[in-house]
Design an enzyme around this catalytic site. Sequence first.
Site, PDB file in Angstrom:
ATOM      1  N   GLY A  57     -25.499-108.767 -47.556  1.00  0.00           N
ATOM      2  CA  GLY A  57     -25.791-108.299 -46.201  1.00  0.00           C
ATOM      3  C   GLY A  57     -27.227-107.827 -46.016  1.00  0.00           C
TER       4      GLY A  57
ATOM      5  N   GLY B 153     -38.252 -93.316 -36.888  1.00  0.00           N
ATOM      6  CA  GLY B 153     -36.951 -93.068 -37.527  1.00  0.00           C
ATOM      7  C   GLY B 153     -36.987 -93.422 -39.001  1.00  0.00           C
TER       8      GLY B 153
ATOM      9  N   GLY C 108     -39.034 -96.752 -39.742  1.00  0.00           N
ATOM     10  CA  GLY C 108     -40.453 -96.545 -39.458  1.00  0.00           C
ATOM     11  C   GLY C 108     -41.119 -95.719 -40.547  1.00  0.00           C
TER      12      GLY C 108
ATOM     13  CG  ASP D  33     -24.250-101.102 -39.742  1.00  0.00           C
ATOM     14  OD1 ASP D  33     -23.789-100.113 -40.339  1.00  0.00           O
ATOM     15  OD2 ASP D  33     -25.387-101.564 -39.968  1.00  0.00           O
TER      16      ASP D  33
ATOM     17  CG  HIS E 253     -33.630 -73.713 -67.364  1.00  0.00           C
ATOM     18  ND1 HIS E 253     -34.255 -73.597 -66.146  1.00  0.00           N
ATOM     19  CD2 HIS E 253     -34.530 -73.316 -68.304  1.00  0.00           C
ATOM     20  CE1 HIS E 253     -35.483 -73.131 -66.328  1.00  0.00           C
ATOM     21  NE2 HIS E 253     -35.673 -72.961 -67.629  1.00  0.00           N
TER      22      HIS E 253
HETATM   23  P1  NAI Z   1     -33.638 -94.756 -35.934  1.00  0.00           P
HETATM   24  O1  NAI Z   1     -32.609 -94.571 -34.902  1.00  0.00           O
HETATM   25  O2  NAI Z   1     -33.611 -93.957 -37.173  1.00  0.00           O
HETATM   26  O3  NAI Z   1     -35.087 -94.508 -35.267  1.00  0.00           O
HETATM   27  C1  NAI Z   1     -35.554 -95.229 -34.138  1.00  0.00           C
HETATM   28  C2  NAI Z   1     -36.649 -94.425 -33.471  1.00  0.00           C
HETATM   29  O4  NAI Z   1     -37.233 -95.202 -32.438  1.00  0.00           O
HETATM   30  C3  NAI Z   1     -36.138 -93.149 -32.837  1.00  0.00           C
HETATM   31  O5  NAI Z   1     -36.917 -92.071 -33.297  1.00  0.00           O
HETATM   32  C4  NAI Z   1     -36.326 -93.399 -31.348  1.00  0.00           C
HETATM   33  O6  NAI Z   1     -36.585 -92.220 -30.630  1.00  0.00           O
HETATM   34  C5  NAI Z   1     -37.529 -94.332 -31.359  1.00  0.00           C
HETATM   35  N1  NAI Z   1     -37.699 -95.098 -30.112  1.00  0.00           N
HETATM   36  C6  NAI Z   1     -36.743 -95.677 -29.373  1.00  0.00           C
HETATM   37  N2  NAI Z   1     -37.298 -96.278 -28.284  1.00  0.00           N
HETATM   38  C7  NAI Z   1     -38.643 -96.091 -28.365  1.00  0.00           C
HETATM   39  C8  NAI Z   1     -39.768 -96.473 -27.547  1.00  0.00           C
HETATM   40  N3  NAI Z   1     -39.630 -97.183 -26.420  1.00  0.00           N
HETATM   41  N4  NAI Z   1     -41.012 -96.113 -27.936  1.00  0.00           N
HETATM   42  C9  NAI Z   1     -41.175 -95.386 -29.071  1.00  0.00           C
HETATM   43  N5  NAI Z   1     -40.149 -94.991 -29.863  1.00  0.00           N
HETATM   44  C10 NAI Z   1     -38.893 -95.348 -29.534  1.00  0.00           C
HETATM   45  O7  NAI Z   1     -33.639 -96.325 -36.245  1.00  0.00           O
HETATM   46  P2  NAI Z   1     -34.340 -97.192 -37.394  1.00  0.00           P
HETATM   47  O8  NAI Z   1     -35.410 -96.431 -38.076  1.00  0.00           O
HETATM   48  O9  NAI Z   1     -34.718 -98.469 -36.731  1.00  0.00           O
HETATM   49  O10 NAI Z   1     -33.157 -97.442 -38.407  1.00  0.00           O
HETATM   50  C11 NAI Z   1     -32.003 -98.177 -37.955  1.00  0.00           C
HETATM   51  C12 NAI Z   1     -30.762 -97.805 -38.725  1.00  0.00           C
HETATM   52  O11 NAI Z   1     -30.856 -98.219 -40.065  1.00  0.00           O
HETATM   53  C13 NAI Z   1     -30.531 -96.317 -38.692  1.00  0.00           C
HETATM   54  O12 NAI Z   1     -29.283 -96.110 -38.077  1.00  0.00           O
HETATM   55  C14 NAI Z   1     -30.493 -95.885 -40.128  1.00  0.00           C
HETATM   56  O13 NAI Z   1     -29.346 -95.123 -40.370  1.00  0.00           O
HETATM   57  C15 NAI Z   1     -30.428 -97.187 -40.926  1.00  0.00           C
HETATM   58  N6  NAI Z   1     -31.335 -97.089 -42.063  1.00  0.00           N
HETATM   59  C16 NAI Z   1     -30.985 -96.321 -43.130  1.00  0.00           C
HETATM   60  C17 NAI Z   1     -31.848 -96.158 -44.178  1.00  0.00           C
HETATM   61  C18 NAI Z   1     -31.447 -95.293 -45.318  1.00  0.00           C
HETATM   62  O14 NAI Z   1     -30.274 -94.956 -45.430  1.00  0.00           O
HETATM   63  N7  NAI Z   1     -32.372 -94.887 -46.180  1.00  0.00           N
HETATM   64  C19 NAI Z   1     -33.157 -96.815 -44.214  1.00  0.00           C
HETATM   65  C20 NAI Z   1     -33.437 -97.576 -43.046  1.00  0.00           C
HETATM   66  C21 NAI Z   1     -32.537 -97.701 -42.023  1.00  0.00           C
END
Ligand code: NAI
Length: 471
Positions: A40, A192, A195, A318, A450
């Site tokens: 995936g 997010g 990013g 998802d 420790h």
């Molecule tokens: P996210 O929901 O974390 O962040 C997206 C960001 O884009 C938010 O801060 C939002 O306010 C901003 N945004 C939305 N519209 C906008 C605009 N017009 N202009 C500027 N900013 C805007 O989503 P992200 O980072 O794309 O990740 C997607 C999914 O993938 C998440 O649900 C996350 O849980 C998952 N993921 C998990 C990871 C991990 O577990 N380490 C790593 C990467 C992703």
Amino acid sequence: MPHHDLIVIGGGPGGYVAAIRAAQLGLNVACVEKEPQLGGTCLRIGCIPSKALLESSEKFYEVQHSYAAHGIKTSGVELDLPAMLARKTKVVDTLTKGIEGLLKKNKITRYTGTGRFAGPGKILVDSPQPISSADTTEAKSTELTAPKIIIATGSKSATLPGIELDGNYVGTSSEALSYDRVPGRLIVIGGGYIGMELGSVWLRLGSKVTVLEYLDRILPGSDAEIASEAYGIFAKQGFDFRLKTKVLSARADGDGAIVQAEGTEPLRADRVLVAVGRVPYTEHLGLETIGLTVDKKGKIPVDRHYATSVPGVYAIGDVIDGPMLAHKAEEEGVAVAEYLVTGHSHVNYDVIPAVIFTDPEIASVGQTEEQLQAANIPYKKGKFPFRANGRAISLGLTTGWVKVLAHQATDRVLGVHIIGPRAGDLIAEAGAAMSFGASSEDIARTCHAHPTLPETLKEAAWATFAKAIHM
Ligand code: NAI
């Protein structure tokens, strides 16, 4: 017409785990995956390749910035980006082959092609290639039948009106995992998870990274104190944050891209990474054929046993409600398989950890302070900094802290939030303790080896109901 007890559509962490668990419990299982590689998004173009690049880029950064403090002189450090990308591909290949092997070991029939409903209990698999691993014919389409079908088709990158993805200069995380050269200037839309993780990779490799975030903070959904700490640390690392910035458009322009945000001059970049969330992937599934509808967010409504409104059809990961995280999908994969065979199963949604693999790492489990306040739950809080931990000092990684939130009256741990070295590993102890309904005193009075980093959790737990020893 091949018949199975169960067909799983999607070979990601939700789907392949459901298939394995169902096969372990004796079902004759088929797994339909449209991509040649199993695993995936997480494995092919998400969690795993990004972690490979995060590790490599961190080493590149450390060798230039942290080795001198350890008394190690380095010179002539150079980036070999093709080699770094090749390593990432090898990491992905190793893991996808591993899943292939697990499917074979559990006698799961794999069909390579796009699965769609052809009627109740019927899935049509369309493929340009031989469809079945068990079958050598060049069939281009085949119909499978099963009394039970699990939809585990995951999600895809979201985009915004005005953004013209060209798969090169303006792209999503898929492209940002494979830039063939370090962008001089990278604009990241969305502060997010994605990013900050992929922004970190290219920042460490030399890009000037500007993050345009719509909200007045980064990392929405995470504990506000953590997000604020992270903001300060990342800004010091060189991230150029523009908060409260609404992006209106982004498009390729010559050998770069132009981004227009509200109230600012157009911004020029070598590459643009669009990371504004993910949306469920249910297109081409033929849900209308069986009368299954999605909600306003595009998610498939299910009951607590993952059953959809159509008898015999289940959905996990998802495509249903909840955080879009690989490990959440895995838990649901196990749960739905066990429910189908045994009639019972359970996922504790209060204890789903989340990790952001930046430097320092950020990890959490349970509720944030804002959630507790909104729900009027009385709580107490204990914090402990890594700068007072012996192991962190010897590692030279003293940024950050651990925060424990426990119920004011019962002392039961309600949330743990960590920003600091190996936070992603440290959070496991908190999750295990919370699964057993631990109090902060339970964690504090558990002997921790420790000198180790988990002692910070023990100390933060002490600080929740009494006082930390080493502060
Ligand atoms: P996210 O929901 O974390 O962040 C997206 C960001 O884009 C938010 O801060 C939002 O306010 C901003 N945004 C939305 N519209 C906008 C605009 N017009 N202009 C500027 N900013 C805007 O989503 P992200 O980072 O794309 O990740 C997607 C999914 O993938 C998440 O649900 C996350 O849980 C998952 N993921 C998990 C990871 C991990 O577990 N380490 C790593 C990467 C992703």
